[in-house]
Design a protein around this motif. Structure first.
Motif, PDB file in Angstrom:
ATOM      1  N   UNK A   1      12.639  91.566 -23.472  1.00  0.00           N
ATOM      2  CA  UNK A   1      12.092  89.992 -22.862  1.00  0.00           C
ATOM      3  C   UNK A   1      13.205  89.667 -22.488  1.00  0.00           C
ATOM      4  N   UNK A   2      14.321  89.242 -23.324  1.00  0.00           N
ATOM      5  CA  UNK A   2      15.492  88.087 -22.992  1.00  0.00           C
ATOM      6  C   UNK A   2      16.554  88.611 -22.390  1.00  0.00           C
TER       7      UNK A   2
ATOM      8  N   UNK B   1      14.013  87.987 -14.477  1.00  0.00           N
ATOM      9  CA  UNK B   1      13.261  88.531 -13.415  1.00  0.00           C
ATOM     10  C   UNK B   1      12.492  87.874 -13.433  1.00  0.00           C
ATOM     11  N   UNK B   2      11.535  86.930 -13.670  1.00  0.00           N
ATOM     12  CA  UNK B   2      11.137  85.930 -13.952  1.00  0.00           C
ATOM     13  C   UNK B   2      11.381  84.440 -12.960  1.00  0.00           C
ATOM     14  N   UNK B   3      12.550  84.815 -11.981  1.00  0.00           N
ATOM     15  CA  UNK B   3      12.741  84.024 -11.253  1.00  0.00           C
ATOM     16  C   UNK B   3      11.924  83.179 -10.682  1.00  0.00           C
ATOM     17  N   UNK B   4      10.521  83.839  -9.821  1.00  0.00           N
ATOM     18  CA  UNK B   4      10.096  83.746  -8.826  1.00  0.00           C
ATOM     19  C   UNK B   4       8.769  82.946 -10.387  1.00  0.00           C
TER      20      UNK B   4
ATOM     21  N   UNK C   1       5.086  94.952 -12.213  1.00  0.00           N
ATOM     22  CA  UNK C   1       5.242  94.252 -11.210  1.00  0.00           C
ATOM     23  C   UNK C   1       5.443  92.643 -11.306  1.00  0.00           C
ATOM     24  N   UNK C   2       5.478  92.399 -12.611  1.00  0.00           N
ATOM     25  CA  UNK C   2       5.452  90.634 -12.842  1.00  0.00           C
ATOM     26  C   UNK C   2       6.849  90.167 -12.147  1.00  0.00           C
ATOM     27  N   UNK C   3       7.703  90.772 -11.694  1.00  0.00           N
ATOM     28  CA  UNK C   3       9.030  89.879 -11.341  1.00  0.00           C
ATOM     29  C   UNK C   3       8.899  90.169 -10.343  1.00  0.00           C
ATOM     30  N   UNK C   4       7.734  90.848  -9.234  1.00  0.00           N
ATOM     31  CA  UNK C   4       8.057  91.135  -7.781  1.00  0.00           C
ATOM     32  C   UNK C   4       6.480  89.481  -7.058  1.00  0.00           C
ATOM     33  N   UNK C   5       5.921  88.843  -8.173  1.00  0.00           N
ATOM     34  CA  UNK C   5       5.626  87.939  -7.900  1.00  0.00           C
ATOM     35  C   UNK C   5       5.389  86.215  -8.542  1.00  0.00           C
ATOM     36  N   UNK C   6       5.806  84.794  -8.033  1.00  0.00           N
ATOM     37  CA  UNK C   6       4.834  83.799  -8.570  1.00  0.00           C
ATOM     38  C   UNK C   6       3.227  83.965  -9.087  1.00  0.00           C
TER      39      UNK C   6
ATOM     40  N   UNK D   1       9.004  83.776 -25.647  1.00  0.00           N
ATOM     41  CA  UNK D   1      10.270  84.324 -24.882  1.00  0.00           C
ATOM     42  C   UNK D   1       9.386  83.891 -23.516  1.00  0.00           C
ATOM     43  N   UNK D   2       8.322  84.294 -22.926  1.00  0.00           N
ATOM     44  CA  UNK D   2       7.872  84.090 -21.746  1.00  0.00           C
ATOM     45  C   UNK D   2       8.055  82.346 -21.444  1.00  0.00           C
ATOM     46  N   UNK D   3       7.694  81.554 -22.322  1.00  0.00           N
ATOM     47  CA  UNK D   3       7.276  80.404 -21.725  1.00  0.00           C
ATOM     48  C   UNK D   3       8.603  79.910 -21.856  1.00  0.00           C
ATOM     49  N   UNK D   4       9.523  80.180 -22.647  1.00  0.00           N
ATOM     50  CA  UNK D   4      10.870  79.590 -22.730  1.00  0.00           C
ATOM     51  C   UNK D   4      11.623  80.524 -21.088  1.00  0.00           C
ATOM     52  N   UNK D   5      11.666  81.931 -20.873  1.00  0.00           N
ATOM     53  CA  UNK D   5      11.775  82.027 -19.053  1.00  0.00           C
ATOM     54  C   UNK D   5      11.074  81.206 -18.044  1.00  0.00           C
ATOM     55  N   UNK D   6      10.206  81.026 -18.463  1.00  0.00           N
ATOM     56  CA  UNK D   6       9.104  80.062 -17.180  1.00  0.00           C
ATOM     57  C   UNK D   6       9.909  78.855 -16.725  1.00  0.00           C
ATOM     58  N   UNK D   7      10.073  78.186 -18.134  1.00  0.00           N
ATOM     59  CA  UNK D   7      10.987  76.770 -18.263  1.00  0.00           C
ATOM     60  C   UNK D   7      12.072  76.931 -18.022  1.00  0.00           C
ATOM     61  N   UNK D   8      12.793  78.115 -18.135  1.00  0.00           N
ATOM     62  CA  UNK D   8      14.827  78.231 -17.700  1.00  0.00           C
ATOM     63  C   UNK D   8      15.059  77.372 -16.625  1.00  0.00           C
TER      64      UNK D   8
END
Length: 398
Positions: A83-84, A89-92, A335-340, A375-382
Motif C-alpha cells: 500500500x505504501x 494511486x489515491x491522488x483523487x 477501483x479505489x484509484x479511479x474515484x475521489x 498507511x491509508x490515512x497517511x496516503x490520504x493526507x500526503x
C-alpha cells in the motif's frame, strides 16, 4: 557402191575412237568419279521398353512434436508495504479528503460556512451521513481546544479522526484454517461488473506472495471465459484450477475444488462464484447453496465481497444483501484509484461492521494491497512534499 563407202568410213571412225580411248586409259587418265549409291545399314531391331523399377520410398523421419516451453512461474511481489508503494494511486481521494479538509481547517476563522463545507466534503467522498456528523463534531471540539492551529497540528488531528472512523473490531487479516487436516476455504462473491474474477486471480497472487499455496475453484459455470481467466491467473503462479463443463452445477464444482484441495494438501482453496444481482432472489439462493455444499467438508473460513468503489453508496445495499445470504466476513474494494470517494471505506465498515481487507489500486497483477488503516490515512493526507519527514520515512520503508 556409194553406200558401202559410207559404212566403211563410219567403222574406221569407231575403230580410231576406241584406239584413242585405250591409249588415254593406259597413260593413267583418271576415270570420272562414279558416286556409289548409299548402302542402307540393316535397321536394328526395336529395343523392348525399359522396365522402371520403382524406387524404394525414402524413410520419413517423423518430426518431433513441438514442445512449447512452459511459462515461467512468476513470483508476486511481497504484500508487506504494498500500500505504501501504491499510495500515489489515491491522488483523487487525496485531493477530495486529505488536502480538501486540511485547506478548510487551516482557515483563520472556522465559522458555520466553513464547517458546512467540511461536512459537504466528507459527504461527497461517500463517508456517510452518520460518520460525517461524528467526525465534524469531534473536529469542532478539538479545534476549539487547540486555539491557534499549525499545519502539522491540523494534519495530526485529522489523521487521528480518520483513523478512529476507519477502526473496526474485526481482524483485517485473511483467515487461516485452524485445522491441519483441511485447507482454508475462501469464498469470493460479488455483483456483475465489480471485477470479481480478476480480483479473485489477484487474491491468489496475494496468498502465494505470503507463502500460502492456493488451489482455485471456478464455480462461475455460466461463463466459460471466467474459468479460462482463472486458469490464466493460476498458471502464472503455478497453481491449479478445478472447473466443470459450461452450465454445470456451481455447488458441485465448489465441492470438488475443496475435495481436491484436501487431497493435494494445499494451504488455501479460493472459490470464485458467478456475479449476482443483489435483487435477484433465485441467484442469491443459489449462492447460499454453494456455501452449504462446501460446508460438507467443513466451515467456510472467509467470505469476501468484491465491491466497486466507484458505485458509492449503492455498494452499501449490495453489501447488506450479500451479508444476509452468506455472512460476508470481509470486503475487497476495487477501483479505489479511479474515484475521489475513498470515504466509502468508512461507510461500508460503519454500516455493516465488516472490515475492508483488501483494496484495488490499479490494473496491474500486484495492485491489490492488504488494507492498513495507518498507511491509508497517511496516503490520504500526503502533502506531496518530497523533503518532508513523512515522505522521507515512507520512501525508506518502500
Amino acid at each position: 557402191m556409194d553406200l558401202w563407202w559410207v559404212w566403211l568410213l563410219i567403222g574406221l571412225a569407231v575403230i580410231i575412237a576406241a584406239a584413242v580411248t585405250i591409249v588415254v586409259v593406259k597413260r593413267g587418265a583418271a576415270p570420272p568419279e562414279v558416286t556409289p549409291p548409299p548402302v542402307e545399314e540393316p535397321s536394328a531391331p526395336p529395343r523392348p521398353p525399359a522396365v522402371t523399377t520403382p524406387a524404394e520410398p525414402e524413410a520419413v523421419t517423423p518430426e518431433a512434436p513441438t514442445v512449447e516451453p512452459e511459462p515461467a512461474v512468476e513470483v508476486p511481489e511481497p504484500t508487506a508495504g504494498r500500500l505504501v508503494r501504491l499510495r500515489t494511486r489515491l491522488s483523487r481521494s487525496q485531493n477530495a479528503i486529505g488536502r480538501g479538509l486540511l485547506t478548510l481547517l487551516s482557515r483563520d476563522r472556522l465559522d458555520e460556512d466553513a464547517w458546512e463545507e467540511i461536512e459537504d466534503t466528507l459527504l461527497s467522498a461517500d463517508v456517510g451521513l452518520e460518520a460525517t456528523g461524528q467526525i465534524v463534531d469531534r473536529l469542532r471540539e478539538r479545534t476549539k481546544v487547540l486555539g491557534t492551529r499549525t499545519p502539522t497540528e491540523l494534519r495530526a488531528l485529522l489523521a487521528e479522526e480518520l483513523t478512529a472512523a476507519l477502526t473496526v473490531d474485526s481482524s483485517r487479516e485473511l483467515a487461516t484454517s485452524a485445522s491441519p487436516d483441511r485447507p482454508t476455504v475462501i469464498l469470493v462473491v460479488g455483483v456483475n461488473g465489480a471485477g470479481k474474477t480478476t480480483t479473485c486471480g489477484k487474491i491468489a497472487r496475494v496468498l502465494v506472495a505470503d507463502g500460502r499455496p492456493v488451489l482455485l475453484g471456478a464455480a462461475d459455470t455460466f461463463r466459460a471465459a471466467a474459468a479460462d481467466q482463472l486458469e490464466t491467473w493460476a498458471g502464472r503462479v503455478g497453481s491449479s484450477v478445478v472447473r466443470g463443463p459450461e452450465g454445470a452445477d456451481p455447488a458441485s464444482v465448489a465441492f470438488d475444488a475443496v475435495k481436491q484441495g484436501i487431497e493435494q494438501g494445499v494451504d488455501t482453496v479460493l472459490v470464485d462464484t458467478a456475479g449476482r444481482l443483489q435483487n435477484k432472489s433465485g441467484l442469491m439462493d443459489e449462492l447460499g447453496k454453494v456455501k452449504r455444499v462446501i460446508e460438507k467438508h467443513g466451515p467456510v473460513d472467509e467470505t469476501l465481497l468484491v465491491l466497486d468503489a466507484t458505485t458509492g453508496q449503492n455498494g452499501l445495499e449490495q453489501a447488506r444483501v450479500f451479508t444476509e445470504v452468506v455472512q460476508v466476513s470481509g470486503v475487497v474494494l476495487t477501483k479505489l484509484d479511479g474515484t475521489a470517494k475513498g470515504g466509502i471505506v468508512i461507510a461500508v465498515q460503519r454500516r455493516l461492521n465488516v472490515p475492508v481487507k483488501l483494496i484495488g489500486l490499479g490494473e496491474g497483477p500486484d495492485d491489490l494491497a492488504p488494507f492498513d488503516v495507518a498507511q491509508f490515512v497517511d496516503a490520504l493526507l500526503d502533502d506531496g512534499d518530497a523533503t518532508s519527514p513523512d515522505t522521507v520515512r515512507r520512501q525508506s520503508v518502500a
